[in-house]
Motif scaffolding. Structure first.
Motif, PDB file in Angstrom:
ATOM      1  N   LEU A 200     -36.935  -4.208   9.191  1.00 50.43           N
ATOM      2  CA  LEU A 200     -37.485  -3.434  10.091  1.00 50.43           C
ATOM      3  C   LEU A 200     -36.694  -3.301  11.490  1.00 50.43           C
ATOM      4  CD1 LEU A 200     -39.800  -1.393  10.737  1.00 50.43           C
ATOM      5  CD2 LEU A 200     -41.084  -3.373  11.678  1.00 50.43           C
TER       6      LEU A 200
ATOM      7  N   ARG B  65     -33.237  -1.913  10.827  1.00 56.01           N
ATOM      8  CA  ARG B  65     -33.171  -0.424  10.658  1.00 56.01           C
ATOM      9  C   ARG B  65     -33.357   0.468  11.881  1.00 56.01           C
ATOM     10  NH1 ARG B  65     -37.083  -0.212   7.143  1.00 56.01           N
ATOM     11  NH2 ARG B  65     -38.601   1.203   8.392  1.00 56.01           N
TER      12      ARG B  65
ATOM     13  N   SER C 259     -30.793   2.795  13.766  1.00 54.73           N
ATOM     14  CA  SER C 259     -31.285   4.121  13.722  1.00 54.73           C
ATOM     15  C   SER C 259     -31.197   4.260  15.494  1.00 54.73           C
ATOM     16  CB  SER C 259     -32.835   4.431  13.624  1.00 54.73           C
ATOM     17  OG  SER C 259     -33.324   5.433  13.668  1.00 54.73           O
TER      18      SER C 259
ATOM     19  N   HIS D 155     -38.413   8.807  18.135  1.00 56.28           N
ATOM     20  CA  HIS D 155     -38.333   9.029  16.517  1.00 56.28           C
ATOM     21  C   HIS D 155     -38.692  10.759  16.718  1.00 56.28           C
ATOM     22  CE1 HIS D 155     -39.333   9.353  12.377  1.00 56.28           C
ATOM     23  NE2 HIS D 155     -38.208   8.288  12.223  1.00 56.28           N
TER      24      HIS D 155
ATOM     25  N   SER E  86     -40.624  12.016  14.581  1.00 58.88           N
ATOM     26  CA  SER E  86     -42.229  11.953  14.481  1.00 58.88           C
ATOM     27  C   SER E  86     -42.848  12.120  15.875  1.00 58.88           C
ATOM     28  CB  SER E  86     -42.709  11.020  13.833  1.00 58.88           C
ATOM     29  OG  SER E  86     -42.404   9.708  14.377  1.00 58.88           O
TER      30      SER E  86
ATOM     31  N   ASP F  89     -42.830  -2.988   7.689  1.00 61.24           N
ATOM     32  CA  ASP F  89     -42.064  -1.691   7.395  1.00 61.24           C
ATOM     33  C   ASP F  89     -43.156  -0.590   7.031  1.00 61.24           C
ATOM     34  OD1 ASP F  89     -39.988  -3.219   8.114  1.00 61.24           O
ATOM     35  OD2 ASP F  89     -38.898  -3.026   5.977  1.00 61.24           O
ATOM     36  N   SER F  90     -44.184  -1.081   6.040  1.00 55.95           N
ATOM     37  CA  SER F  90     -44.970   0.045   5.561  1.00 55.95           C
ATOM     38  C   SER F  90     -45.863   0.502   6.506  1.00 55.95           C
ATOM     39  CB  SER F  90     -45.990  -0.457   4.390  1.00 55.95           C
ATOM     40  OG  SER F  90     -45.033  -0.870   3.276  1.00 55.95           O
TER      41      SER F  90
ATOM     42  N   GLU G 298     -45.279   0.702   9.894  1.00 59.47           N
ATOM     43  CA  GLU G 298     -44.279   1.717  10.720  1.00 59.47           C
ATOM     44  C   GLU G 298     -44.101   3.077  10.158  1.00 59.47           C
ATOM     45  OE1 GLU G 298     -39.908   2.002  12.658  1.00 59.47           O
ATOM     46  OE2 GLU G 298     -40.106   0.920  10.725  1.00 59.47           O
ATOM     47  N   SER G 299     -44.007   3.105   8.656  1.00 63.11           N
ATOM     48  CA  SER G 299     -43.686   4.228   8.128  1.00 63.11           C
ATOM     49  C   SER G 299     -44.969   5.233   8.105  1.00 63.11           C
ATOM     50  CB  SER G 299     -43.232   4.108   6.750  1.00 63.11           C
ATOM     51  OG  SER G 299     -41.938   3.432   6.430  1.00 63.11           O
TER      52      SER G 299
ATOM     53  N   LYS H 280     -45.698   6.752  11.559  1.00 66.21           N
ATOM     54  CA  LYS H 280     -44.678   7.849  11.816  1.00 66.21           C
ATOM     55  C   LYS H 280     -45.078   9.326  11.035  1.00 66.21           C
ATOM     56  CE  LYS H 280     -40.621   5.021  13.285  1.00 66.21           C
ATOM     57  NZ  LYS H 280     -39.473   4.467  12.856  1.00 66.21           N
ATOM     58  N   GLU H 281     -45.732   8.868   9.670  1.00 63.28           N
ATOM     59  CA  GLU H 281     -46.322  10.006   9.007  1.00 63.28           C
ATOM     60  C   GLU H 281     -47.520  10.551   9.843  1.00 63.28           C
ATOM     61  OE1 GLU H 281     -48.122  10.652   4.303  1.00 63.28           O
ATOM     62  OE2 GLU H 281     -47.247   8.650   5.011  1.00 63.28           O
TER      63      GLU H 281
END
Length: 495
Positions: A2, A5, A9, A84, A86, A266-267, A269-270, A273-274
């Motif tokens: 995480l 990345r 990024s 980000h 998002s 990680d999941s 965070e995703s 953002k979704e």
């Protein structure tokens, strides 16, 4: 990973602009700076400078014009920020070799970004974390403060604390959702980065402590507000002893609002953002809570609350007193949690008597103050403490000689409570805290709905219901099946 990345990024999608040591990220075309945004940024920077007390630092910390990018690599900046697409705006504390200890420059960077994001429609939530995997933030940069103290530069030290406390006030006053990932060591100044936000996520790596009394300071970082509003007498117990809470205990004690295993970060965070991508404005806090709950650990598989059972009533018996002398006497007379009492007495024996009495009086005073008034009082006390000898002695013994400090006065009996009140509490500083925004006038902790039920509430409801199993059902329904509720209730009721 995480953090890896995030770093790549942030560096790949942002142009880093140095502002006298500050790193400001401006994202690519979809979020490029407009003229209005640039004017807003200049206004924010001007506000940061003009609201600072006079100091040699105030002329160099922030400038209102841009400087070329430093020759240092982007990853060397002490704070990295990234917006980000998002709408999740991220802050990364980036001093892993120093356990992400926070200094005044980092405070300025964080404050600048928070003020800018607070006014930006593109910002939907703020996410803060630490780099390196070992620490979120191990507190303030104590070594730097010690160097200043030894040079007699007390005004500069007070100035630095002004930056710290107004950051804490800002976090407790902004309206944007604020999420702190307290993965790793979280102490002192790092606590100020977390406790005043609605979402505080602990992991199995979290180590939480307030060790200020061991270095001649007092429990600060907004502790005067949140400690009196913790469960029962957990606040003075944690603050006075510097007790380290690990992993799930941080969640059970009410320091964290959630407990998420690192394998799920990680999941998480995703998913956040979704959620942000689907939102038209700032994220709804209940929606954020629901997402974090999806990745929370099954607490029935974790260790029970180590301060529950017989320990919680013992904490209330021993620390529910107005004076340190009464607390010590209660610990010596404890008949149930005897081993715990002996360990606690040993912890207290190494603390500064003056610091403990300041911390305890601040705890009782803060219970009657608003958040902003707590921060003002902490700033006043910090100025007084840093001008004395206890801080220099405590930090010298802790960081340099690794010996037992020579406190002055050396005993609780010799530390006169009336004199402490007169000198520290009743005599204001010549300068006062200069908050960066309005707000913080609330008297009650505003984010309890995302925390576990208090032990005191559990015990009170168990008395009313008269049945332990039905008490568990009651709290599961009230908290919508929140992870940790069943385990904490059962632990408190010794089921």
């Amino acid at each position: 990973m995480l953090l890896g990345r995030f770093l790549s990024s942030a560096i790949r999608t942002s142009q880093l602009t140095k502002v006298s040591g500050m790193t400001i990220n401006s994202t690519e075309s979809s979020h490029s700076a407009t003229t209005t945004a640039a004017q807003r940024l200049l206004a924010v920077q001007k506000r940061l400078v003009s609201s600072s007390p006079a100091s040699k630092f105030s002329h160099t910390t922030i400038a209102t014009h841009h400087h070329p990018v430093s020759n240092k690599g982007d990853g060397d900046a002490e704070v990295l920020t990234h917006q980000h697409p998002s709408g999740i705006c991220e802050i990364l504390l980036n001093r892993p070799k120093n356990l992400n200890a926070i200094n005044y420059t980092m405070c300025d960077i964080i404050c600048e970004r928070l003020l800018t994001w607070e006014k930006s429609d593109a910002c939907k939530a703020i996410f803060v974390r630490g780099n390196g995997g070992k620490a979120f933030c191990a507190g303030g940069d104590i070594k730097a403060l010690l160097d200043l103290a030894q040079e007699g530069r007390n005004d500069d030290i007070t100035y630095i604390f002004n930056r710290q406390y107004r950051k804490d006030h800002l976090i407790g006053s902004i309206q944007k959702p604020y999420i702190a990932l307290i993965d790793g060591i979280t102490m002192g100044g790092g606590v100020g980065l977390t406790m005043n936000g609605p979402f505080r996520i602990a992991t199995e790596n979290t180590v939480f402590a307030m060790p200020e009394n061991s270095i001649g300071l007092f429990s600060d970082a907004s502790a005067s507000f949140w400690m009196p509003r913790l469960d029962g007498s957990l606040g003075p117990y944690i603050g006075l002893t510097g007790k380290r809470l690990r992993g799930a205990d941080v969640f059970y004690a009410g320091i964290a609002t959630h407990y998420v295993p690192t394998k799920h970060l990680d999941s998480l965070e995703s998913a956040l953002k979704e959620l942000a991508s689907q939102s038209q404005g700032s994220l709804d806090q209940n929606a954020i809570n629901a997402v974090i709950e999806r990745f929370s650990a099954d607490m029935e598989q974790e260790a029970p609350f180590s301060l529950g059972g017989d320990i919680y009533p013992a904490i209330n018996r021993c620390f529910n007193h107005e004076t340190m002398e009464e607390i010590i006497a209660a610990l010596k007379n404890e008949k149930v949690a005897v081993d715990w009492a002996k360990e606690t007495l040993d912890r207290l024996s190494g603390m500064s008597p003056t610091s403990m009495k300041i911390s305890l009086q601040l705890y009782h005073t803060g219970a009657r103050l608003s958040f902003i008034d707590c921060m003002r009082l902490e700033y006043q006390l910090a100025g007084k403490c840093l001008a004395g000898s206890e801080f220099s002695e405590g930090t010298r013994a802790t960081l340099v000689t690794r010996t037992k400090p020579n406190w002055n006065p050396p005993t609780l009996e010799e530390a006169d409570a009336n004199e402490i009140k007169r000198h520290y509490f009743d005599a204001p500083l010549d300068t006062s805290l200069t908050p960066l925004c309005e707000g913080g006038n609330y008297m009650e902790y505003p984010h309890t709905r995302y925390m576990l039920p208090k032990c005191s509430d559990i015990l009170d409801m168990a008395d009313k219901i008269g049945n332990k199993e039905n008490t568990v059902k009651y709290f599961l329904e009230k908290y919508n099946g929140k992870q940790g509720v069943r385990t904490k209730v059962m632990c408190v009721l010794k089921m």
